[in-house]
Design an enzyme around this catalytic site. Structure first.
Site, mmCIF file in Angstrom:
data_model
loop_
_atom_site.group_PDB
_atom_site.id
_atom_site.type_symbol
_atom_site.label_atom_id
_atom_site.label_comp_id
_atom_site.label_asym_id
_atom_site.label_seq_id
_atom_site.Cartn_x
_atom_site.Cartn_y
_atom_site.Cartn_z
ATOM 1 N N CYS A 198 -6.343 1.950 5.669
ATOM 2 C CA CYS A 198 -6.992 0.699 6.043
ATOM 3 C C CYS A 198 -6.481 0.274 7.421
ATOM 4 O O CYS A 198 -5.587 0.902 7.985
ATOM 5 C CB CYS A 198 -6.699 -0.390 5.004
ATOM 6 S SG CYS A 198 -4.985 -0.963 5.020
ATOM 7 N N HIS A 240 0.841 -1.200 0.000
ATOM 8 C CA HIS A 240 0.000 0.000 0.000
ATOM 9 C C HIS A 240 0.877 1.252 0.000
ATOM 10 O O HIS A 240 2.041 1.212 0.398
ATOM 11 C CB HIS A 240 -0.902 0.024 1.229
ATOM 12 C CG HIS A 240 -1.986 -1.005 1.190
ATOM 13 N ND1 HIS A 240 -3.070 -0.947 2.034
ATOM 14 C CD2 HIS A 240 -2.170 -2.106 0.426
ATOM 15 C CE1 HIS A 240 -3.873 -1.969 1.792
ATOM 16 N NE2 HIS A 240 -3.336 -2.683 0.814
ATOM 17 N N GLU A 290 0.877 3.838 1.939
ATOM 18 C CA GLU A 290 1.391 4.206 3.258
ATOM 19 C C GLU A 290 2.601 3.357 3.636
ATOM 20 O O GLU A 290 3.583 3.871 4.188
ATOM 21 C CB GLU A 290 0.308 4.018 4.339
ATOM 22 C CG GLU A 290 -0.926 4.858 4.132
ATOM 23 C CD GLU A 290 -2.045 4.149 3.384
ATOM 24 O OE1 GLU A 290 -3.213 4.407 3.703
ATOM 25 O OE2 GLU A 290 -1.749 3.346 2.472
ATOM 26 N N CYS A 296 -2.651 -0.438 7.446
ATOM 27 C CA CYS A 296 -1.813 0.754 7.419
ATOM 28 C C CYS A 296 -1.943 1.568 8.705
ATOM 29 O O CYS A 296 -0.962 2.145 9.184
ATOM 30 C CB CYS A 296 -2.141 1.590 6.196
ATOM 31 S SG CYS A 296 -1.671 0.748 4.666
#
Length: 158
Positions: free
Chosen positions: A94, A64, A66, A97
């Site tokens: 999410c 992801h 992040e 993260c």
């Protein structure tokens, strides 16, 4: 990696400036056919980490935006804790993260649009570190428009 340094300007830099940098990262993901989420980590007025979704390209569910930005920032600051850093991300993180932000002890999180389906807030704000401050809704319309456009294109090109 490009670093942006606003330390010498003497002016307070609004959150919108850094969110626009996160949007640039999200656009990179969009152009690659990835879900368009972008992130930057800022410390001392300098962007120290950047990331955009790479889950498809790397075939890695943890890639992801992040996570990419955290890895770059930790490398830059020379440690795993990002207490004096701010994460700017286009979409609400999410749970994974948000958990990584917890363990990195990120000082502040700023995000654009809410993620009603997969955002960490579905589980409550206790997912974040107790010292992490939160700001949301920064450039919300632009952040939401990019991701909406991406999924609209996906549905029409099936």
């Amino acid at each position: 990696m490009k670093y942006v340094n606003f330390e010498d300007s003497g002016d307070a830099i609004p959150d919108e400036v850094y969110m626009r940098e996160a949007l640039r990262e999200a656009q990179k993901a969009f152009d690659m056919g990835e879900v368009p989420i972008g992130a930057v980590v800022v410390a001392g007025g300098r962007i120290v980490g950047r990331g955009h979704n790479l889950t498809e390209r790397l075939n890695d569910v943890t890639a992801h935006a992040e996570m990419q930005a955290f890895t770059a920032a930790a490398s830059y600051v020379g440690g795993k804790y990002l207490r004096d850093c701010t994460l700017y991300v286009t979409i609400e993180p999410c749970v994974m993260c948000a958990g990584a932000a917890y363990w990195a002890q990120v000082g502040r999180i700023v995000f654009g649009a809410m993620d009603e389906k997969r955002g960490y807030s579905k589980l409550g704000n206790n997912v974040l570190h107790p010292r992490t401050t939160l700001t949301h809704g920064v450039l919300e319309q632009e952040c939401a428009a990019l991701i909406t456009s991406f999924f609209r294109n996906k549905r029409t090109h099936r």
